[in-house]
Scaffold this motif. Structure first.
Motif, PDB file in Angstrom:
ATOM      1  N   ILE A   1       0.917  -1.261  -0.016  1.00 46.38           N
ATOM      2  CA  ILE A   1       0.172  -0.093  -0.088  1.00 46.38           C
ATOM      3  C   ILE A   1       0.933   1.267  -0.132  1.00 46.38           C
ATOM      4  O   ILE A   1       0.639   2.269  -0.654  1.00 46.38           O
ATOM      5  CB  ILE A   1      -0.989   0.145   1.108  1.00 46.38           C
ATOM      6  CG1 ILE A   1      -1.917  -1.208   1.089  1.00 46.38           C
ATOM      7  CG2 ILE A   1      -1.487   1.293   1.345  1.00 46.38           C
ATOM      8  CD1 ILE A   1      -3.077  -1.033   0.390  1.00 46.38           C
TER       9      ILE A   1
ATOM     10  N   LEU B   1      -4.419   5.260   1.476  1.00 47.53           N
ATOM     11  CA  LEU B   1      -5.503   4.484   0.859  1.00 47.53           C
ATOM     12  C   LEU B   1      -5.749   5.019  -0.491  1.00 47.53           C
ATOM     13  O   LEU B   1      -6.019   4.315  -1.365  1.00 47.53           O
ATOM     14  CB  LEU B   1      -6.385   4.011   1.893  1.00 47.53           C
ATOM     15  CG  LEU B   1      -6.061   3.544   3.100  1.00 47.53           C
ATOM     16  CD1 LEU B   1      -6.937   2.959   4.061  1.00 47.53           C
ATOM     17  CD2 LEU B   1      -5.359   1.974   2.724  1.00 47.53           C
ATOM     18  N   GLY B   2      -6.326   6.297  -0.215  1.00 42.91           N
ATOM     19  CA  GLY B   2      -6.959   6.892  -1.600  1.00 42.91           C
ATOM     20  C   GLY B   2      -5.615   6.898  -2.603  1.00 42.91           C
ATOM     21  O   GLY B   2      -6.196   6.968  -3.690  1.00 42.91           O
TER      22      GLY B   2
ATOM     23  N   SER C   1      -3.066   5.033  -2.782  1.00 45.27           N
ATOM     24  CA  SER C   1      -2.950   3.621  -3.319  1.00 45.27           C
ATOM     25  C   SER C   1      -3.987   3.411  -4.568  1.00 45.27           C
ATOM     26  O   SER C   1      -3.627   2.725  -5.427  1.00 45.27           O
ATOM     27  CB  SER C   1      -2.899   2.509  -2.274  1.00 45.27           C
ATOM     28  OG  SER C   1      -2.125   2.913  -1.454  1.00 45.27           O
ATOM     29  N   ALA C   2      -5.067   3.589  -4.302  1.00 46.79           N
ATOM     30  CA  ALA C   2      -6.215   3.103  -5.046  1.00 46.79           C
ATOM     31  C   ALA C   2      -5.964   4.012  -6.264  1.00 46.79           C
ATOM     32  O   ALA C   2      -6.385   3.545  -7.663  1.00 46.79           O
ATOM     33  CB  ALA C   2      -7.658   3.665  -4.408  1.00 46.79           C
TER      34      ALA C   2
ATOM     35  N   CYS D   1      -6.163  -4.704  -7.151  1.00 45.28           N
ATOM     36  CA  CYS D   1      -7.085  -4.020  -6.010  1.00 45.28           C
ATOM     37  C   CYS D   1      -7.081  -4.826  -4.995  1.00 45.28           C
ATOM     38  O   CYS D   1      -7.505  -4.338  -3.820  1.00 45.28           O
ATOM     39  CB  CYS D   1      -8.262  -3.652  -6.684  1.00 45.28           C
ATOM     40  SG  CYS D   1      -8.564  -2.568  -8.236  1.00 45.28           S
TER      41      CYS D   1
ATOM     42  N   LEU E   1      -6.066  -3.825  -1.467  1.00 43.07           N
ATOM     43  CA  LEU E   1      -6.941  -2.782  -0.624  1.00 43.07           C
ATOM     44  C   LEU E   1      -7.992  -3.634   0.296  1.00 43.07           C
ATOM     45  O   LEU E   1      -8.848  -3.287   1.092  1.00 43.07           O
ATOM     46  CB  LEU E   1      -7.571  -1.910  -1.451  1.00 43.07           C
ATOM     47  CG  LEU E   1      -6.652  -0.806  -2.201  1.00 43.07           C
ATOM     48  CD1 LEU E   1      -7.154  -0.444  -3.205  1.00 43.07           C
ATOM     49  CD2 LEU E   1      -6.082   0.069  -1.252  1.00 43.07           C
TER      50      LEU E   1
ATOM     51  N   VAL F   1      -9.081  -3.026   3.932  1.00 43.85           N
ATOM     52  CA  VAL F   1      -9.772  -1.880   4.129  1.00 43.85           C
ATOM     53  C   VAL F   1     -10.941  -2.217   4.522  1.00 43.85           C
ATOM     54  O   VAL F   1     -11.850  -1.456   5.255  1.00 43.85           O
ATOM     55  CB  VAL F   1      -9.645  -0.791   2.965  1.00 43.85           C
ATOM     56  CG1 VAL F   1     -10.552   0.353   3.386  1.00 43.85           C
ATOM     57  CG2 VAL F   1      -8.154  -0.426   2.978  1.00 43.85           C
TER      58      VAL F   1
ATOM     59  N   ARG G   1     -12.551   4.209   6.275  1.00 43.27           N
ATOM     60  CA  ARG G   1     -11.653   4.347   5.234  1.00 43.27           C
ATOM     61  C   ARG G   1     -12.228   3.949   3.763  1.00 43.27           C
ATOM     62  O   ARG G   1     -11.664   4.177   2.561  1.00 43.27           O
ATOM     63  CB  ARG G   1     -10.407   3.522   5.551  1.00 43.27           C
ATOM     64  CG  ARG G   1      -9.814   3.692   6.808  1.00 43.27           C
ATOM     65  CD  ARG G   1      -8.916   4.995   6.687  1.00 43.27           C
ATOM     66  NE  ARG G   1      -7.976   5.114   7.878  1.00 43.27           N
ATOM     67  CZ  ARG G   1      -7.999   5.519   9.043  1.00 43.27           C
ATOM     68  NH1 ARG G   1      -9.426   6.081   9.318  1.00 43.27           N
ATOM     69  NH2 ARG G   1      -7.097   5.654   9.773  1.00 43.27           N
ATOM     70  N   HIS G   2     -13.452   3.550   3.821  1.00 42.39           N
ATOM     71  CA  HIS G   2     -14.317   2.912   2.511  1.00 42.39           C
ATOM     72  C   HIS G   2     -14.233   4.102   1.595  1.00 42.39           C
ATOM     73  O   HIS G   2     -13.842   4.102   0.263  1.00 42.39           O
ATOM     74  CB  HIS G   2     -15.388   2.302   2.696  1.00 42.39           C
ATOM     75  CG  HIS G   2     -15.349   1.205   3.374  1.00 42.39           C
ATOM     76  ND1 HIS G   2     -16.549   0.500   3.555  1.00 42.39           N
ATOM     77  CD2 HIS G   2     -14.403   0.456   3.909  1.00 42.39           C
ATOM     78  CE1 HIS G   2     -16.202  -0.771   4.399  1.00 42.39           C
ATOM     79  NE2 HIS G   2     -15.093  -0.728   4.451  1.00 42.39           N
TER      80      HIS G   2
ATOM     81  N   THR H   1     -10.984   5.289  -0.135  1.00 41.37           N
ATOM     82  CA  THR H   1     -10.554   4.075  -1.287  1.00 41.37           C
ATOM     83  C   THR H   1     -11.335   4.213  -2.468  1.00 41.37           C
ATOM     84  O   THR H   1     -10.936   3.923  -3.579  1.00 41.37           O
ATOM     85  CB  THR H   1     -10.559   2.906  -0.459  1.00 41.37           C
ATOM     86  OG1 THR H   1     -10.009   2.777   0.948  1.00 41.37           O
ATOM     87  CG2 THR H   1     -10.254   1.706  -1.201  1.00 41.37           C
TER      88      THR H   1
END
Length: 149
Positions: free
Chosen positions: A10, A64-65, A67-68, A109, A112, A115, A121-122, A125
């Motif tokens: 990540i 996280l955002g 990484s996505a 993906c 992730l 998560v 955190r959804h 992401t």
């Protein structure tokens, strides 16, 4: 448990986001914002027919955002709206309903998946997935409008 979502992969993805910036003349643009954490992603797309031919994004998000967004930028060129909707929906199901992660070229993906245990955190992401679908929808609507004229 936070170590699960902020794992080495990540953090590598978050630290190496391709296609950062903005396109000078995008066919479609969309911004996603998470009120919960303040993350924001703005996506620009260029289309060649029904396929994404160019992509850029500004990412002001948590790891996280980021990484996505990194995963999106690595795989979005050549994608169609139905494919992007399927990926977005699979991500949503993975996070909210314990569904499997996307597969094929979107298999990254899966990183992730942890998560899902952190509902707060959804939203961050999902920003890139939602904004990319919206930007492509806008671009295709413009194409349709132009063809009608």
């Amino acid at each position: 448990m936070l170590d699960d979502i902020y794992n080495k992969r990540i953090l590598e993805l978050a630290g190496n986001i391709p296609r950062l910036g903005r396109l000078s003349d995008p066919d479609g643009t969309a911004t996603g914002h998470s009120r919960l954490c303040g993350s924001t992603v703005t996506v620009d797309v260029k289309m060649d027919g029904d396929q994404v031919s160019d992509f850029a994004h500004e990412v002001k998000a948590c790891a996280l955002g980021q990484s996505a967004s990194s995963i999106m930028a690595q795989h979005v060129i050549g994608a169609t709206l139905p494919e992007l909707i399927a990926v977005r929906d699979a991500m949503q199901a993975m996070l909210k309903e314990n569904g499997p992660p996307p597969d094929g070229r979107w298999a990254d993906c899966a990183v992730l998946e942890p998560v899902r245990d952190f509902k707060a955190r959804h939203a961050s992401t999902m920003l890139t997935f939602n904004a990319t679908v919206e930007a492509v929808e806008m671009a295709l609507a413009k194409q349709k409008e132009s063809a009608a004229c």
